[in-house]
Design a protein around this motif. Structure first.
Motif, PDB file in Angstrom:
ATOM      1  N   PHE A 228    -161.667  37.385   2.487  1.00 47.08           N
ATOM      2  CA  PHE A 228    -162.574  36.376   3.062  1.00 47.08           C
ATOM      3  C   PHE A 228    -163.810  37.124   3.550  1.00 47.08           C
TER       4      PHE A 228
ATOM      5  N   ARG B  47    -154.436  35.457  -0.449  1.00 46.06           N
ATOM      6  CA  ARG B  47    -154.610  35.084   0.954  1.00 46.06           C
ATOM      7  C   ARG B  47    -153.422  35.632   1.711  1.00 46.06           C
ATOM      8  N   CYS B  48    -153.649  36.016   2.954  1.00 49.04           N
ATOM      9  CA  CYS B  48    -152.508  36.470   3.784  1.00 49.04           C
ATOM     10  C   CYS B  48    -151.507  35.336   3.918  1.00 49.04           C
ATOM     11  N   THR B  49    -152.012  34.106   3.827  1.00 48.93           N
ATOM     12  CA  THR B  49    -151.154  32.941   4.002  1.00 48.93           C
ATOM     13  C   THR B  49    -150.626  32.367   2.671  1.00 48.93           C
TER      14      THR B  49
ATOM     15  N   ILE C 192    -151.724  27.423   3.324  1.00 52.53           N
ATOM     16  CA  ILE C 192    -153.069  27.999   3.470  1.00 52.53           C
ATOM     17  C   ILE C 192    -154.039  26.961   4.045  1.00 52.53           C
ATOM     18  N   GLY C 193    -155.183  27.472   4.523  1.00 51.89           N
ATOM     19  CA  GLY C 193    -156.230  26.556   4.976  1.00 51.89           C
ATOM     20  C   GLY C 193    -156.265  26.360   6.480  1.00 51.89           C
ATOM     21  N   ALA C 194    -156.030  27.450   7.221  1.00 51.29           N
ATOM     22  CA  ALA C 194    -156.082  27.367   8.683  1.00 51.29           C
ATOM     23  C   ALA C 194    -157.487  26.966   9.135  1.00 51.29           C
TER      24      ALA C 194
ATOM     25  N   PHE D  91    -155.476  32.172  14.794  1.00 59.39           N
ATOM     26  CA  PHE D  91    -154.908  32.511  13.494  1.00 59.39           C
ATOM     27  C   PHE D  91    -154.147  33.824  13.632  1.00 59.39           C
TER      28      PHE D  91
HETATM   29  C1  SIN Z   1    -156.016  33.975   5.017  1.00 57.49           C
HETATM   30  O1  SIN Z   1    -154.942  33.755   4.544  1.00 57.49           O
HETATM   31  O2  SIN Z   1    -156.369  35.146   5.243  1.00 57.49           O
HETATM   32  C2  SIN Z   1    -156.966  32.849   5.324  1.00 57.49           C
HETATM   33  C3  SIN Z   1    -156.537  31.735   6.084  1.00 57.49           C
HETATM   34  C4  SIN Z   1    -155.920  30.556   5.394  1.00 57.49           C
HETATM   35  O3  SIN Z   1    -156.207  30.229   4.251  1.00 57.49           O
HETATM   36  O4  SIN Z   1    -155.103  29.926   6.050  1.00 57.49           O
END
Ligand code: SIN
Length: 497
Positions: A153, A283-285, A444-446, A452
């Motif tokens: 990101f 994505r980490c999520t 995903i998508g916080a 977070f």
């Molecule tokens: C992430 O996973 O680093 C971004 C946050 C997300 O999509 O929830």
């Protein structure tokens, strides 16, 4: 055209002291050189930290609403340049355009949100037990903050870290990921244009060992915020602990979606596709594990793999593309190695598993959406973060077993459940051991107005982004103030004779 990307130290754009550079290339087409970038070392870091230290007093004494006005102007500039920035995210990081624009939108949201904090930053005023005495708490900035951000990101995560540090009156030394230095530079340029005084924000490009670690070890750095890999985060945590620095890290996940027998399967499939393959699984999520109730397992797997087979993989700049490249050759090889691990462990590969190498894929790092079934909970592909378009499907007999499997990993970032039974979702909400829980939505998508981060080996310290327990807690410490205006010695807790 390739840009020359320099460090930003004490209000000036400068080359790395030793004159070295490295390259940033487009992961969808590695013939495309995006930037030639300053390759910094401890000398550059020292200059940046010294500038940040010098600027700290004046910045910390600037009224927070004025600091907020600068962030507000930065948010306005981000809105104006959203498309241009989105195109850069797509080119340098590889995201498809809608996601690249979403990356910028998240930074817009965060910057406006933290601009507003300039007029809040509230503490507590409580009654004193003694007459003619005030008792209150105020947030005060800590000092010089070092921030190390990842490539996935490249605009949003720097905004999560920088805007709360700045609004609370700290000064910043920023080392962005070496894969996305041009995106980071654009974001910093906007903050400068919005009016940040020299020395308040400094940026040093480079690699972890040569620039990141000297920053963390620098005695004048008071706070360290890191997002990246687990082994690096744990090493930095040790350094910060031994040097008594404030520290936070966010280092990944192995995020499950539980799909119950009463789930709306169409909806669950949309969520699994978006969570598993969106951002190419980087994505980490990302939803890298699907834990499916045995009663719907076979039907779900058929529908999910048919839908995933239709995903179009290609350069993010192509409007038809749904899955872009992965970030780099190193990451590409790591993901392909994990696919081999999955096969050797005895999981059944039912979709994908290959690199794409021809035509529009010839010069980038493209991997097919990949699905394994018959995955056992202790297999490496069910335990370790792959950070690519690889999804492991596991089977569960009931909700209890599904939750146990979900929790049986070292990480605890995000988890989701699809079920139409409110009681089952309530149990999952209570028992899933993760920082984020989604009900009938993907992992995903916080959103930026809540913290977070996660549990277990996902994170340490206060979380990123907004809300209670979010980044304001990392970048401030509490000062407690008692003012006695009685004009005599009053003794708290002491019984009167
Ligand atoms: C992430 O996973 O680093 C971004 C946050 C997300 O999509 O929830």
């Amino acid at each position: 055209m390739a840009e020359k990307i320099r460090n930003y130290i004490n209000g000036k754009w400068v080359d790395a002291a030793r004159g070295k550079t490295f390259e940033s290339r487009n992961p969808a087409d590695n013939r495309d050189l995006v930037g030639t970038v300053a390759d910094s070392d401890a000398t550059d870091v020292d200059k940046a930290v010294t500038a940040a230290r010098k600027a700290f007093r004046e910045w910390s004494l600037t009224p927070a609403p004025h600091r907020g006005e600068i962030l507000y102007r930065a948010a306005e500039l981000l809105v104006k340049r959203k498309k241009e920035l989105g195109e850069l995210v797509c080119r340098e990081m590889g995201k498809v355009m809608p996601e690249a624009m979403g990356d910028v939108q998240e930074a817009i949201d965060m910057t406006y949100y933290m601009a507003g904090e300039g007029r809040r930053l509230s503490g507590e005023t409580v009654p004193s037990e003694l007459p003619n005495k005030d008792a209150k708490s105020v947030r005060v900035p800590i000092g010089v903050v070092a921030q190390i951000t990842p490539w996935n990101f490249p605009i949003a995560i720097p905004s999560w870290k920088m805007t709360p540090a700045l609004i609370t009156g700290n000064t910043v030394v920023f080392k962005p990921a070496e894969e996305t230095p041009v995106c980071a530079t654009r974001f910093v340029e906007i903050l400068i244009e919005a009016g940040l005084p020299p020395g308040v924000l400094n940026m040093v490009h480079g690699f972890g060992e040569t620039a990141g670690e000297p920053m963390v070890r620098h005695p004048e750095v008071d706070v360290v915020s890191f997002t990246g890999s687990n082994p690096v985060g744990e090493r930095l945590a040790g350094i910060c602990g031994s040097m008594h620095k404030h520290f936070t890290m966010e280092t990944g996940g192995k995020n499950p979606i539980i799909i119950m027998d009463d789930a709306n399967l169409e909806l669950a499939i949309e969520g699994a596709i978006w969570g598993g393959f969106g951002t190419s699984g980087q994505r980490c999520t990302a939803a890298s594990r699907l834990i499916v109730h045995e009663a719907v397992h076979d039907r779900f797997v058929k529908m999910f793999s048919e839908r995933a087979a239709l995903l179009r993989v290609g350069p993010g700049s192509d409007k038809k593309t749904e899955i872009g490249p992965v970030i780099s050759e190193a990451q590409y090889r790591r993901i392909l190695d994990y696919i081999e691990v999955g096969k050797k462990e005895g999981a059944k590969l039912i979709l994908g598993g290959n690199a794409l190498k021809k035509g529009k894929h010839a010069n980038g790092y493209f991997i097919e959406p990949t699905i394994f079934i018959d995955v056992q909970p202790k297999m490496r592909i069910a335990q370790e973060e792959i950070f690519g378009p690889v999804v492991a499907v596991l089977r569960a007999r009931n909700l209890r077993e599904a939750i146990d499997i979900a929790n049986d990993v070292p990480f605890g970032l995000s988890a989701a459940i699809y079920s139409q039974d409110v009681n089952k979702t309530a149990v999952a909400e209570r028992d899933l051991n993760t920082g984020l829980v989604y009900i009938n939505a993907s992992t995903i998508g916080a959103e930026i107005q809540l913290p977070f981060g996660g549990t277990k080996r996902t994170g340490l310290g206060p979380r990123d982004a907004g809300g209670r327990g979010g980044a304001l807690d990392l970048y401030t410490q509490w000062k407690i103030i008692y003012r006695d205006y009685s004009g005599r010695l009053q003794k708290a807790q002491i019984d009167k004779e």
